[in-house]
Design a protein around this motif. Sequence first.
Motif, PDB file in Angstrom:
ATOM      1  N   GLU A   1       0.821  -1.215   0.000  1.00  0.00           N
ATOM      2  CA  GLU A   1       0.000   0.000   0.000  1.00  0.00           C
ATOM      3  C   GLU A   1       0.855   1.266   0.000  1.00  0.00           C
ATOM      4  N   ASP A   2       1.802   1.352   0.901  1.00  0.00           N
ATOM      5  CA  ASP A   2       2.613   2.562   1.002  1.00  0.00           C
ATOM      6  C   ASP A   2       3.414   2.813  -0.270  1.00  0.00           C
ATOM      7  N   PHE A   3       3.946   1.739  -0.855  1.00  0.00           N
ATOM      8  CA  PHE A   3       4.700   1.907  -2.100  1.00  0.00           C
ATOM      9  C   PHE A   3       3.793   2.461  -3.188  1.00  0.00           C
ATOM     10  N   TYR A   4       2.590   1.885  -3.305  1.00  0.00           N
ATOM     11  CA  TYR A   4       1.642   2.361  -4.314  1.00  0.00           C
ATOM     12  C   TYR A   4       1.292   3.829  -4.081  1.00  0.00           C
ATOM     13  N   VAL A   5       1.003   4.175  -2.833  1.00  0.00           N
ATOM     14  CA  VAL A   5       0.613   5.562  -2.534  1.00  0.00           C
ATOM     15  C   VAL A   5       1.750   6.517  -2.871  1.00  0.00           C
ATOM     16  N   GLY A   6       2.976   6.165  -2.464  1.00  0.00           N
ATOM     17  CA  GLY A   6       4.116   7.035  -2.735  1.00  0.00           C
ATOM     18  C   GLY A   6       4.368   7.203  -4.219  1.00  0.00           C
ATOM     19  N   HIS A   7       4.356   6.094  -4.950  1.00  0.00           N
ATOM     20  CA  HIS A   7       4.597   6.160  -6.398  1.00  0.00           C
ATOM     21  C   HIS A   7       3.488   6.935  -7.096  1.00  0.00           C
ATOM     22  N   THR A   8       2.247   6.664  -6.730  1.00  0.00           N
ATOM     23  CA  THR A   8       1.108   7.330  -7.374  1.00  0.00           C
ATOM     24  C   THR A   8       1.125   8.824  -7.111  1.00  0.00           C
ATOM     25  N   LEU A   9       1.419   9.208  -5.882  1.00  0.00           N
ATOM     26  CA  LEU A   9       1.487  10.632  -5.562  1.00  0.00           C
ATOM     27  C   LEU A   9       2.621  11.322  -6.321  1.00  0.00           C
ATOM     28  N   ASP A  10       3.756  10.652  -6.435  1.00  0.00           N
ATOM     29  CA  ASP A  10       4.878  11.249  -7.149  1.00  0.00           C
ATOM     30  C   ASP A  10       4.495  11.546  -8.597  1.00  0.00           C
ATOM     31  N   VAL A  11       3.864  10.575  -9.248  1.00  0.00           N
ATOM     32  CA  VAL A  11       3.457  10.764 -10.642  1.00  0.00           C
ATOM     33  C   VAL A  11       2.362  11.832 -10.748  1.00  0.00           C
ATOM     34  N   ALA A  12       1.339  11.736  -9.886  1.00  0.00           N
ATOM     35  CA  ALA A  12       0.194  12.644  -9.979  1.00  0.00           C
ATOM     36  C   ALA A  12       0.586  14.078  -9.648  1.00  0.00           C
ATOM     37  N   LEU A  13       1.392  14.262  -8.626  1.00  0.00           N
ATOM     38  CA  LEU A  13       1.762  15.617  -8.224  1.00  0.00           C
ATOM     39  C   LEU A  13       2.679  16.275  -9.253  1.00  0.00           C
ATOM     40  N   ASN A  14       3.552  15.487  -9.864  1.00  0.00           N
ATOM     41  CA  ASN A  14       4.380  16.054 -10.936  1.00  0.00           C
ATOM     42  C   ASN A  14       3.530  16.441 -12.138  1.00  0.00           C
ATOM     43  N   ALA A  15       2.537  15.612 -12.453  1.00  0.00           N
ATOM     44  CA  ALA A  15       1.633  15.957 -13.549  1.00  0.00           C
ATOM     45  C   ALA A  15       0.821  17.203 -13.205  1.00  0.00           C
ATOM     46  N   LEU A  16       0.376  17.313 -11.967  1.00  0.00           N
ATOM     47  CA  LEU A  16      -0.377  18.491 -11.536  1.00  0.00           C
ATOM     48  C   LEU A  16       0.504  19.732 -11.533  1.00  0.00           C
ATOM     49  N   LEU A  17       1.759  19.560 -11.214  1.00  0.00           N
ATOM     50  CA  LEU A  17       2.700  20.675 -11.268  1.00  0.00           C
ATOM     51  C   LEU A  17       2.775  21.245 -12.678  1.00  0.00           C
ATOM     52  N   ALA A  18       2.816  20.369 -13.673  1.00  0.00           N
ATOM     53  CA  ALA A  18       2.859  20.835 -15.061  1.00  0.00           C
ATOM     54  C   ALA A  18       1.588  21.594 -15.433  1.00  0.00           C
ATOM     55  N   GLN A  19       0.435  21.113 -14.985  1.00  0.00           N
ATOM     56  CA  GLN A  19      -0.828  21.802 -15.265  1.00  0.00           C
ATOM     57  C   GLN A  19      -0.896  23.148 -14.535  1.00  0.00           C
TER      58      GLN A  19
END
Length: 317
Positions: free
Chosen positions: A80-98
């Motif tokens: 769970e923690d690995f998934y949450v960390g990886h997903t947040l890293d990808v999503a937040l970087n994508a949101l940063l671009a937006q």
Amino acid sequence: MSEIPKGTAEGRVSHWQLQHIVGQLREARDDWRTRNRRVSGEHGGRELPSRAAMGEILEALAGALFPMRLGPVDLREESEDFYVGHTLDVALNALLAQTRLELRYVAHQQGQSIEGIDQRALELIQDLALALPGIRRLLDTDVLAAYQGDPAARSVDEVLLCYPGILAIIHHRLAHHLYRAGLPLLARISAEIAHSATGIDIHPGAQIGPSFFIDHGTGVVIGETAIIGERVRIYQAVTLGAKRFPADENGNLHKGECRHPIVEDDVVIYAGATILGRITIGKGSTIGGNVWLTRSVPAGSNLTQANLLHNDDGTQK
């Protein structure tokens, strides 16, 4: 400009006069940009945030907030923690671009410098990341309110997986943070994605307290300046809207005025009720189905169509 192919990939001749149509569409775009004094995006690239990208970001953030319910089907608790960390890293970087796109767009529209925008965007998304645990705890109160408020709900898991009101409030909690952070376009896109999926239209500016429950939900409208207290429950087709739209001498609407209702704690609003204007629904009140309300009511009120009083001209007293 690249040449438009006259045939298809299979070699068939196109019937659509594509050269002519593409040229006319280019002229229409150029005319619109000229009339509205638009400039091309940086390096000729995209100028505005992407609705498709925001949809993917929101889905990922929802999965990170509720990994074993809204995350991938094969997720196990030990990862769970690995998934949450990886997903947040990808999503937040994508949101940063937006976020950079929105900030740059606003700067260009207002003739401002874009210096420092990338750092500002990073700070805004860092703030959102730090706010996610609090948003999760707030959403837990909404899920529990839905479970406790609906006798048909068999579990909190059913509520989280199935109820459109919960999807709408997940999007709203995230969108409201973006709205308050000064990213109204990203916030509005986030709200409209939920609106399209659920039929529930919550403006990201609306202030909504904990333990909020929308039952059924289709047709609910909550305006930008609405303020909703704690433990409020509303049903389908409820409108918390504006009574009138003041304009200046040129007919331009005034922006930013407080024009939507205040709903205090422990209020229930039944299906089809329409509540308009900057009025207050007092704590613990119940508003019956299909009531049309344009005046404040004190705490503990119980209003139905039958018990509303009217003046001779049909207006409410």
